[in-house]
Design a protein around this motif. Structure first.
Motif, PDB file in Angstrom:
ATOM      1  N   ASN A   1      11.149   0.567   5.329  1.00 23.73           N
ATOM      2  CA  ASN A   1       9.861   0.402   4.452  1.00 23.73           C
ATOM      3  C   ASN A   1       8.902  -0.305   5.370  1.00 23.73           C
ATOM      4  OD1 ASN A   1      10.827   1.893   2.226  1.00 23.73           O
ATOM      5  ND2 ASN A   1      11.654   0.019   1.406  1.00 23.73           N
ATOM      6  N   ILE A   2       9.375  -1.447   6.242  1.00 21.17           N
ATOM      7  CA  ILE A   2       8.372  -1.994   7.165  1.00 21.17           C
ATOM      8  C   ILE A   2       7.788  -1.158   8.121  1.00 21.17           C
ATOM      9  CG2 ILE A   2       8.434  -3.827   8.852  1.00 21.17           C
ATOM     10  CD1 ILE A   2      10.243  -5.413   7.082  1.00 21.17           C
TER      11      ILE A   2
ATOM     12  N   TRP B   1      17.590   9.478   8.981  1.00 22.47           N
ATOM     13  CA  TRP B   1      16.870  10.018   7.831  1.00 22.47           C
ATOM     14  C   TRP B   1      16.200   9.030   7.329  1.00 22.47           C
ATOM     15  CZ3 TRP B   1      22.185  11.448   6.087  1.00 22.47           C
ATOM     16  CH2 TRP B   1      22.864  12.619   6.660  1.00 22.47           C
ATOM     17  N   TRP B   2      15.547   7.621   7.734  1.00 17.44           N
ATOM     18  CA  TRP B   2      15.250   6.721   6.960  1.00 17.44           C
ATOM     19  C   TRP B   2      13.636   7.339   6.747  1.00 17.44           C
ATOM     20  CZ3 TRP B   2      10.590   4.857   9.344  1.00 17.44           C
ATOM     21  CH2 TRP B   2      10.316   5.058  10.685  1.00 17.44           C
ATOM     22  N   LYS B   3      13.320   7.769   7.589  1.00 13.95           N
ATOM     23  CA  LYS B   3      11.841   8.304   7.478  1.00 13.95           C
ATOM     24  C   LYS B   3      11.502   9.229   6.098  1.00 13.95           C
ATOM     25  CE  LYS B   3       9.384   8.913  11.317  1.00 13.95           C
ATOM     26  NZ  LYS B   3       8.700   9.430  12.244  1.00 13.95           N
ATOM     27  N   GLN B   4      12.217   9.959   6.037  1.00 13.08           N
ATOM     28  CA  GLN B   4      12.151  11.130   4.887  1.00 13.08           C
ATOM     29  C   GLN B   4      12.697  10.716   3.680  1.00 13.08           C
ATOM     30  OE1 GLN B   4      13.514  11.676   7.925  1.00 13.08           O
ATOM     31  NE2 GLN B   4      12.122  13.060   9.206  1.00 13.08           N
TER      32      GLN B   4
ATOM     33  N   ILE C   1       3.766   2.518  10.286  1.00 11.64           N
ATOM     34  CA  ILE C   1       3.107   3.834  10.674  1.00 11.64           C
ATOM     35  C   ILE C   1       1.973   4.358   9.667  1.00 11.64           C
ATOM     36  CG2 ILE C   1       3.961   6.441  10.210  1.00 11.64           C
ATOM     37  CD1 ILE C   1       6.423   5.675  10.799  1.00 11.64           C
ATOM     38  N   ALA C   2       2.056   4.112   8.263  1.00 16.67           N
ATOM     39  CA  ALA C   2       1.045   4.186   7.617  1.00 16.67           C
ATOM     40  C   ALA C   2      -0.215   3.451   7.920  1.00 16.67           C
ATOM     41  CB  ALA C   2       1.310   3.959   6.194  1.00 16.67           C
TER      42      ALA C   2
ATOM     43  N   ARG D   1       0.741  -1.139   0.110  1.00 17.83           N
ATOM     44  CA  ARG D   1      -0.043   0.015   0.033  1.00 17.83           C
ATOM     45  C   ARG D   1       0.755   1.095  -0.100  1.00 17.83           C
ATOM     46  NH1 ARG D   1      -1.060  -2.472   4.795  1.00 17.83           N
ATOM     47  NH2 ARG D   1      -0.068  -1.711   6.785  1.00 17.83           N
ATOM     48  N   LEU D   2       2.112   1.342  -0.053  1.00 18.47           N
ATOM     49  CA  LEU D   2       3.087   2.266   0.074  1.00 18.47           C
ATOM     50  C   LEU D   2       3.402   2.860  -1.286  1.00 18.47           C
ATOM     51  CD1 LEU D   2       5.604   1.393   2.524  1.00 18.47           C
ATOM     52  CD2 LEU D   2       3.820   2.944   3.186  1.00 18.47           C
ATOM     53  N   PRO D   3       3.063   4.054  -1.522  1.00 16.26           N
ATOM     54  CA  PRO D   3       3.642   4.601  -2.812  1.00 16.26           C
ATOM     55  C   PRO D   3       4.930   4.668  -3.180  1.00 16.26           C
ATOM     56  CG  PRO D   3       2.066   6.102  -1.589  1.00 16.26           C
ATOM     57  CD  PRO D   3       2.488   5.147  -0.595  1.00 16.26           C
ATOM     58  N   ILE D   4       5.436   4.587  -4.346  1.00 13.19           N
ATOM     59  CA  ILE D   4       6.826   4.240  -4.513  1.00 13.19           C
ATOM     60  C   ILE D   4       7.621   5.716  -4.217  1.00 13.19           C
ATOM     61  CG2 ILE D   4       6.422   2.651  -6.313  1.00 13.19           C
ATOM     62  CD1 ILE D   4       6.921   4.786  -8.361  1.00 13.19           C
ATOM     63  N   GLY D   5       6.855   6.817  -4.193  1.00 19.20           N
ATOM     64  CA  GLY D   5       7.653   8.062  -3.638  1.00 19.20           C
ATOM     65  C   GLY D   5       7.975   8.324  -2.215  1.00 19.20           C
ATOM     66  N   THR D   6       7.103   7.171  -1.363  1.00 19.23           N
ATOM     67  CA  THR D   6       7.520   7.157  -0.171  1.00 19.23           C
ATOM     68  C   THR D   6       8.322   6.335   0.403  1.00 19.23           C
ATOM     69  OG1 THR D   6       5.760   5.756   0.605  1.00 19.23           O
ATOM     70  CG2 THR D   6       5.294   8.133   0.406  1.00 19.23           C
TER      71      THR D   6
END
Length: 459
Positions: free
Chosen positions: A448-449, A423-426, A454-455, A164-169
């Motif tokens: 990513n996990i 920096w992993w989150k951004q 978080i999402a 469900r994660l967008p590739i930009g995130t």
């Protein structure tokens, strides 16, 4: 016949494999991981050099009331499953306060496990260990271990978490100047290419290890010097080369073949191919861009994902991409050409600091990644940080013993810590030189996990 629950069981097994060798979130009061040094050293008796030596890394972050691990042992098999195996190396941590140790154990270029040697036949999904393992001990008691590993199918293996994660995130591990490598053993003569080669594995091997972003610079050469004469190249496909700036390094078709073969075998993985610059032979020649576009469309055809900004301009989700069945994103650094082909993604922003020191690069990356306006364009939801040091012309002339390998060695282990802790989150895409010298593939997977969790809680 599909047995009910098999899919769920498979996901649980893969997750257990992930946590077994998890270098980011061990609960054993410390973690250990293996990398491969980018440095090389000459051999006195011949023209050969020694490279690809194993490096042990650790981080001991223990509670105040807990005793610290005291030793690390390196093995050629998993010590958790082979209790009688003898270590190749034992490190007493009190004697090595820096958190890493470069061994003289040569990794070389071993066969890839799980059938992932190119053309090796059946390929097994999931992570696979190469032969070297490192284990952490306290008072002789085994605590945790990790291995030098490949993860050729990590995106699809973790589809339940990441879909469900967008590739930009997503945090996507990549390589800088991905096609600038020499496949095979180095010799002393290769030292003269110390400011040209940025990787020591070919693109197939990069992808099998888990790299998903490739940074490509293309040159066009109507004629090629051969045997002290200049020969006109009649097959226009062979006129395209991967360059490091103005120097040609690798035939482009070698890269295209590796990407195509990988996508054919790793049927759930998404690859981003960024044709970022065209330093030789393209200026004022739109026909050459069209020729390159025709090659790309012919070779990749139904694999190419059309541009999609997705919801909130963050790109399509992995689930969206798998539904469409097209898993190759081709970004193209010439807007005029992009305007002619609706399957090319607009030029991607690369955040490049042009820094010569670790401190300078950290300050630049921190401002860029944590800043309120990160460098994503309105047309392309993807953006990359180029996390490598850059020599200046005087370095090339005045530092004959230096080079990109030394620069990568001075920054790679720092990158592991910075992206893991800060920096992993951004971060979206992070590209490095000599990628085996850092741990960013594993950091990306774990990050990513966490992003997925978080999402999920926000829903």
């Amino acid at each position: 016949m599909i047995i009910p629950g098999v899919e769920m069981i498979r996901s649980i097994v893969i997750f257990c494999l992930l946590t077994l060798h998890d270098p980011v979130s061990s609960n054993q009061c410390g973690k250990v991981w293996l990398t491969v040094s980018s440095l090389w050293r000459p051999v006195a008796i011949n023209n050969k050099v020694v490279d690809a030596e194993l490096e042990v890394n650790w981080d001991l972050d223990c509670p105040a009331n807990a005793g610290y691990p005291d030793s690390i042992k390196v093995f050629t098999a998993d010590p958790a499953h082979n209790k009688t195996i003898k270590p190749q190396l034992t490190l007493l941590l009190a004697e090595h306060p820096r958190g890493y140790y470069r061994t003289n154990i040569t990794v070389g270029r071993p066969p890839l496990p799980g059938g992932w040697d190119e053309g090796g036949g059946a390929t097994l999904p999931g992570p696979h260990c190469l032969k070297h393992h490192a284990a952490l001990y306290k008072n002789g008691e085994f605590l945790t271990s990790s291995c030098l590993q490949i993860w050729p199918t990590w995106m699809y293996d973790l589809r339940r978490q990441l879909g469900r994660l967008p590739i930009g995130t997503l945090m996507i591990p990549g390589t800088h100047n991905s096609g600038c490598y020499k496949h095979g053993d180095l010799t002393r003569r290769d030292a003269f290419q110390r400011y040209l080669l940025t990787q020591d594995r070919d693109v197939w091997t990069q992808l099998v290890h888990g790299i998903r972003y490739l940074d490509i610079r293309v040159g066009y050469y109507p004629s090629i010097p051969r045997n002290n004469t200049v020969v006109e190249e009649t097959n226009y496909v062979n006129r395209f080369w991967v360059n490091h700036d103005i120097i040609r390094i690798t035939p482009l078709m070698s890269i295209i073949k590796d990407v195509r073969n990988f996508l054919d075998v790793a049927r759930g993985e998404v690859v981003i191919l960024d044709f970022h610059r065209f330093p030789v032979g393209f200026e004022g020649r739109p026909s050459r861009h069209r020729r390159l576009a025709s090659i790309l469309h012919r070779e990749f055809g139904g694999l190419i994902l059309r541009p999609d900004r997705g919801v909130d301009g963050l790109g399509p989700t992995l689930n969206d991409i798998w539904t469409v069945g097209r898993r190759l994103v081709i970004c193209y650094g010439d807007q005029q050409t992009v305007n002619e082909y609706d399957w090319l993604w607009p030029p991607m922003t690369q955040a490049w600091g042009d820094q010569q020191t670790a401190e300078g690069l950290k300050n630049y990356l921190e401002r860029t990644i944590l800043g309120s306006k990160r460098p994503r364009t309105s047309q392309n939801p993807l953006w990359a940080v180029m996390a490598e040091l850059t020599p200046i012309p005087l370095d090339i002339m005045l530092k004959p013993s230096g080079g990109l390998r030394q620069m990568a060695d001075s920054i790679n282990r720092n990158l592991t810590v910075w992206f893991q802790d800060e920096w992993w989150k951004q971060t979206n895409i992070v590209a490095t030189d000599f990628f085996l010298g850092n741990n960013l593939i594993d950091i990306s997977i774990q990050s990513n996990i966490k992003k997925s969790n978080i999402a999920h809680w926000r829903l």
